[in-house]
Design a protein around this motif. Structure first.
Motif, PDB file in Angstrom:
ATOM      1  N   TYR A  25      -9.914 -33.142 -18.992  1.00 15.27           N
ATOM      2  CA  TYR A  25      -9.428 -33.166 -19.014  1.00 15.27           C
ATOM      3  C   TYR A  25      -8.816 -34.451 -20.540  1.00 15.27           C
ATOM      4  O   TYR A  25      -7.789 -35.740 -20.238  1.00 15.27           O
ATOM      5  CB  TYR A  25      -7.682 -33.387 -18.639  1.00 15.27           C
ATOM      6  N   PRO A  26      -8.469 -34.023 -20.959  1.00 16.81           N
ATOM      7  CA  PRO A  26      -8.258 -34.863 -22.279  1.00 16.81           C
ATOM      8  C   PRO A  26      -6.949 -35.631 -22.862  1.00 16.81           C
ATOM      9  O   PRO A  26      -6.799 -36.601 -22.924  1.00 16.81           O
ATOM     10  CB  PRO A  26      -9.013 -34.080 -23.690  1.00 16.81           C
ATOM     11  N   SER A  27      -5.766 -34.643 -22.845  1.00 23.25           N
ATOM     12  CA  SER A  27      -4.778 -35.282 -22.648  1.00 23.25           C
ATOM     13  C   SER A  27      -4.039 -34.820 -21.509  1.00 23.25           C
ATOM     14  O   SER A  27      -4.272 -33.161 -20.744  1.00 23.25           O
ATOM     15  CB  SER A  27      -3.849 -34.541 -23.830  1.00 23.25           C
ATOM     16  N   ILE A  28      -3.558 -35.335 -20.093  1.00 21.63           N
ATOM     17  CA  ILE A  28      -2.548 -34.754 -19.113  1.00 21.63           C
ATOM     18  C   ILE A  28      -1.433 -34.746 -19.044  1.00 21.63           C
ATOM     19  O   ILE A  28      -1.112 -35.980 -19.353  1.00 21.63           O
ATOM     20  CB  ILE A  28      -2.797 -36.174 -18.047  1.00 21.63           C
ATOM     21  N   THR A  65      -0.556 -28.124 -17.203  1.00 25.47           N
ATOM     22  CA  THR A  65      -1.679 -28.037 -17.988  1.00 25.47           C
ATOM     23  C   THR A  65      -3.061 -28.509 -16.746  1.00 25.47           C
ATOM     24  O   THR A  65      -3.328 -28.085 -16.280  1.00 25.47           O
ATOM     25  CB  THR A  65      -2.122 -30.287 -17.693  1.00 25.47           C
ATOM     26  N   ARG A  66      -4.282 -27.962 -17.674  1.00 24.25           N
ATOM     27  CA  ARG A  66      -5.563 -27.192 -17.125  1.00 24.25           C
ATOM     28  C   ARG A  66      -6.505 -28.010 -18.656  1.00 24.25           C
ATOM     29  O   ARG A  66      -6.519 -28.566 -18.906  1.00 24.25           O
ATOM     30  CB  ARG A  66      -5.501 -25.746 -17.941  1.00 24.25           C
ATOM     31  N   PRO A  67      -8.170 -27.743 -17.835  1.00 22.28           N
ATOM     32  CA  PRO A  67      -8.573 -28.525 -18.221  1.00 22.28           C
ATOM     33  C   PRO A  67      -9.452 -27.979 -19.590  1.00 22.28           C
ATOM     34  O   PRO A  67      -9.164 -26.777 -19.659  1.00 22.28           O
ATOM     35  CB  PRO A  67     -10.424 -28.281 -17.765  1.00 22.28           C
ATOM     36  N   GLU A  75     -12.541 -26.272 -27.807  1.00 28.43           N
ATOM     37  CA  GLU A  75     -10.992 -25.564 -28.078  1.00 28.43           C
ATOM     38  C   GLU A  75     -10.138 -27.607 -28.325  1.00 28.43           C
ATOM     39  O   GLU A  75     -10.904 -28.436 -28.744  1.00 28.43           O
ATOM     40  CB  GLU A  75      -9.967 -26.004 -26.586  1.00 28.43           C
ATOM     41  N   ASP A  76      -9.194 -27.347 -28.460  1.00 21.52           N
ATOM     42  CA  ASP A  76      -8.329 -28.530 -29.557  1.00 21.52           C
ATOM     43  C   ASP A  76      -8.406 -29.692 -27.983  1.00 21.52           C
ATOM     44  O   ASP A  76      -7.661 -29.452 -27.245  1.00 21.52           O
ATOM     45  CB  ASP A  76      -7.253 -28.235 -30.070  1.00 21.52           C
ATOM     46  N   PRO A  77      -7.869 -30.672 -28.334  1.00 24.77           N
ATOM     47  CA  PRO A  77      -8.349 -31.224 -27.191  1.00 24.77           C
ATOM     48  C   PRO A  77      -7.047 -31.411 -26.526  1.00 24.77           C
ATOM     49  O   PRO A  77      -6.537 -31.713 -24.897  1.00 24.77           O
ATOM     50  CB  PRO A  77      -8.154 -33.308 -27.848  1.00 24.77           C
ATOM     51  N   TRP A 126       0.199 -26.725 -21.844  1.00 26.23           N
ATOM     52  CA  TRP A 126       1.246 -25.261 -22.110  1.00 26.23           C
ATOM     53  C   TRP A 126       0.324 -23.987 -22.435  1.00 26.23           C
ATOM     54  O   TRP A 126       0.734 -23.735 -22.956  1.00 26.23           O
ATOM     55  CB  TRP A 126       2.670 -26.055 -23.529  1.00 26.23           C
ATOM     56  N   ALA A 127      -0.646 -24.494 -21.836  1.00 27.67           N
ATOM     57  CA  ALA A 127      -1.971 -23.072 -22.168  1.00 27.67           C
ATOM     58  C   ALA A 127      -1.229 -21.550 -22.219  1.00 27.67           C
ATOM     59  O   ALA A 127      -1.005 -21.764 -20.928  1.00 27.67           O
ATOM     60  CB  ALA A 127      -2.806 -23.083 -21.272  1.00 27.67           C
ATOM     61  N   GLY A 128      -0.935 -20.495 -23.016  1.00 28.99           N
ATOM     62  CA  GLY A 128      -0.634 -19.565 -22.748  1.00 28.99           C
ATOM     63  C   GLY A 128       0.502 -19.751 -23.845  1.00 28.99           C
ATOM     64  O   GLY A 128       1.577 -17.755 -22.956  1.00 28.99           O
ATOM     65  N   THR A 129       1.632 -20.630 -23.461  1.00 33.23           N
ATOM     66  CA  THR A 129       2.657 -20.596 -24.583  1.00 33.23           C
ATOM     67  C   THR A 129       2.559 -20.965 -26.022  1.00 33.23           C
ATOM     68  O   THR A 129       1.230 -21.881 -26.331  1.00 33.23           O
ATOM     69  CB  THR A 129       3.465 -21.071 -23.872  1.00 33.23           C
TER      70      THR A 129
END
Length: 242
Positions: free
Chosen positions: A201-204, A210-212, A217-219, A224-227
């Motif tokens: 999780y570089p960005s929390i 928020t997902r791992p 992938e970009d940090p 908001w994955a999937g959007t």
């Protein structure tokens, strides 16, 4: 003639300072802001991510009386609240809690359950942007942990800017630091950090959004994955690059 800011600063002054301090250590960038506006004029926005815990350490070494706040969306990971408490003990510093007007229950009543799934922009506005706007009205400048390396939307970030969204001086001391530099600082100074960083999780952010991050992938890909959403609305493009 440039736009007048508080303390007789001009936007041109900030642009020149950004050039002059680009290669300075983050503590010197922070010191410049405090020297120009005063400690009581500044606040540090702390999300308790790794950039921000490094900044807390740097700021307190410059002036331990500067305000530090966090936006409590009521949707943070338990690890985030735990590192908040650890940092409070470690630094002996109070972190001001800034919360939304609406509780989660009130938000669900007005906008429906799980607003973050249906309209993440509205959810972020209610739980982050509006509370931030209200809180920043009491200050002349704010300090953030955003870095150019974090995402394309932050690639033009300067160490010193005018934030036209909130009408403040904005200091981004880590703008030109890379991930390795930040972590080296944390390790060197033995600063506690969120254990989720060791779990990809570089960005929390908030736990529902928020997902791992997967290898390559970009940090910020886990936010908001999937959007199509990539920013919560707290940080916008600097005035000079618009």
């Amino acid at each position: 003639m440039g736009q007048n800011l508080k303390n007789d600063l001009l936007i041109e002054d900030l642009q020149q300072a950004a050039i002059d301090f680009k290669d300075e250590h983050p503590t010197e960038i922070i010191r410049w802001g405090i020297d120009r506006l005063g400690a009581s004029a500044f606040t540090l926005a702390c999300s308790f991510g790794y950039e921000d815990v490094a900044l807390v350490d740097m700021l307190l070494k410059v002036d331990p009386d500067v305000d530090i706040f966090y936006l409590d969306t009521d949707l943070h990971f338990s690890e985030t609240y735990e590192i908040r408490d650890r940092l409070h003990e470690y630094f002996q510093k109070e972190f001001t809690r800034v919360s939304p007007v609406l509780s989660l229950k009130q938000q669900a009543t007005e906008h429906g359950e799980k607003l973050w799934e249906k309209s993440p922009d509205i959810c972020c506005r209610i739980r982050k942007v509006e509370p931030l706007r209200n809180y920043l009205q009491g200050f002349e400048g704010w300090i953030t942990g955003i870095r150019r390396e974090q995402s394309p939307t932050r690639a033009n970030t300067e160490v010193i800017e005018y934030d036209q969204t909130f009408g403040l001086v904005k200091i981004n001391p880590l703008a030109f630091w890379d991930t390795k530099q930040v972590w080296n600082y944390i390790y060197e100074h033995q600063i506690p950090y969120n254990p989720l960083h060791d779990q990809n999780y570089p960005s929390i952010g908030c736990f529902p959004c928020t997902r791992p991050v997967r290898p390559g992938e970009d940090p910020r890909a886990g936010r908001w994955a999937g959007t199509q959403k990539i920013e919560c609305g707290l940080h916008n493009t600097p005035l000079e690059s618009k």
